[in-house]
Write a protein that holds these residues in place. Structure first.
Motif, short mmCIF file in Angstrom:
data_model
loop_
_atom_site.label_atom_id
_atom_site.label_comp_id
_atom_site.label_asym_id
_atom_site.label_seq_id
_atom_site.Cartn_x
_atom_site.Cartn_y
_atom_site.Cartn_z
N THR A 1 0.83 -1.21 0.00
CA THR A 1 0.00 0.00 0.00
C THR A 1 0.86 1.25 0.00
N LYS A 2 1.92 1.26 0.82
CA LYS A 2 2.83 2.41 0.86
C LYS A 2 3.50 2.63 -0.50
N GLN B 1 2.41 1.73 -3.44
CA GLN B 1 1.42 2.19 -4.40
C GLN B 1 1.12 3.68 -4.23
N GLN B 2 1.02 4.11 -2.97
CA GLN B 2 0.77 5.52 -2.69
C GLN B 2 1.94 6.38 -3.18
N GLU C 1 1.81 6.71 -6.96
CA GLU C 1 0.76 7.63 -7.43
C GLU C 1 1.14 9.08 -7.19
#
Length: 247
Positions: free
Chosen positions: A146-147, A149-150, A153
């Protein structure tokens, strides 16, 4: 019936045999030599076993070696109560050894059952611990994904913003260059033309100095030399803009 059997599990049978013989006469037996497993030593051994001889015509269903003196006088013996049987010292030792062996066997069985349960419990606990560790790793993995991916982005948005700013600066520079070229074509002197070109380049440089490139970028290579793909792109854009403004 062995001495130990008369002392332990067949004691009630012994009382019944005594009562039956008092009333109907002494049993006639048949002796056989058989091989048995010694309960104490675990070795095989040959022993003499006396068994009763069945006879449906005799009293009590067994053959008799002699008649009962009590029956001869018309007496009947009720239930016999045996308070004490005087065994020899050798038999007493054998009985004690047999009792201890039986207790050891029962204790060993209980310990084996307990050990088996402990093994099953340990196995189940191990499986539970392994499953817990696996899911803990999966949780950490999910957080890291998740980190990442953030971060990707954010970097992508920053790169798009930089491209839009660069396009804006280029458009403004093109407009200024067109204006200055129009003035030159209107009949400016070489000196005025040179001054206009100098001002144009200065204006472009000032505009580029105000351009904010992205602070967060995604790079897959080694960045120890201080350069990134985004830095190279920015420098190329600046060079192209200056060249175009000069033409």
């Amino acid at each position: 019936m062995s001495a130990f059997e008369s002392y332990a599990e067949k004691k009630n049978d012994l009382i019944e045999y005594i009562t039956d013989q008092l009333n109907n006469g002494v049993y006639k037996t048949s002796v056989k030599r058989v091989e048995i497993l010694d309960a104490i030593s675990g070795d095989k051994k040959l022993v003499n076993i006396a068994t009763l001889i069945p006879d449906s015509l005799s009293a009590g269903g067994y053959k008799r070696s002699e008649s009962s003196p009590f029956a001869y006088y018309g007496l009947e013996i009720g239930q016999v109560a045996v308070s004490k049987i005087d065994y020899s010292e050798t038999v007493k030792k054998q009985i004690a050894q047999q009792q201890k062996a039986n207790m050891d066997i029962q204790t060993a069985k209980a310990q084996a059952a307990a050990a088996q349960q402990d093994a099953i419990k340990a196995e189940e606990l191990g499986k539970a611990a392994a499953m817990t560790a696996k899911w803990e790793q999966e949780k950490v993995k999910a957080v890291e994904v998740t980190k990442a991916q953030q971060a990707y982005e954010v970097a992508s948005l920053a790169a798009k913003e930089a491209m839009e700013n660069a396009k804006k600066v280029k458009a403004e520079g093109d407009a200024e260059a067109f204006r200055q070229a129009a003035l030159v074509r209107a009949g400016l002197s070489p000196k005025e033309k040179a001054e206009i070109e100098m001002k144009t380049k200065i204006g472009v440089a000032e505009a580029l100095s105000k351009l904010e490139l992205p602070r967060v970028v995604m790079a897959g290579g080694n960045t120890s030399n201080g350069g990134t793909a985004m830095d190279a792109m920015g420098l190329k854009m600046v060079s192209d803009l200056v060249d175009k403004m000069s033409n």
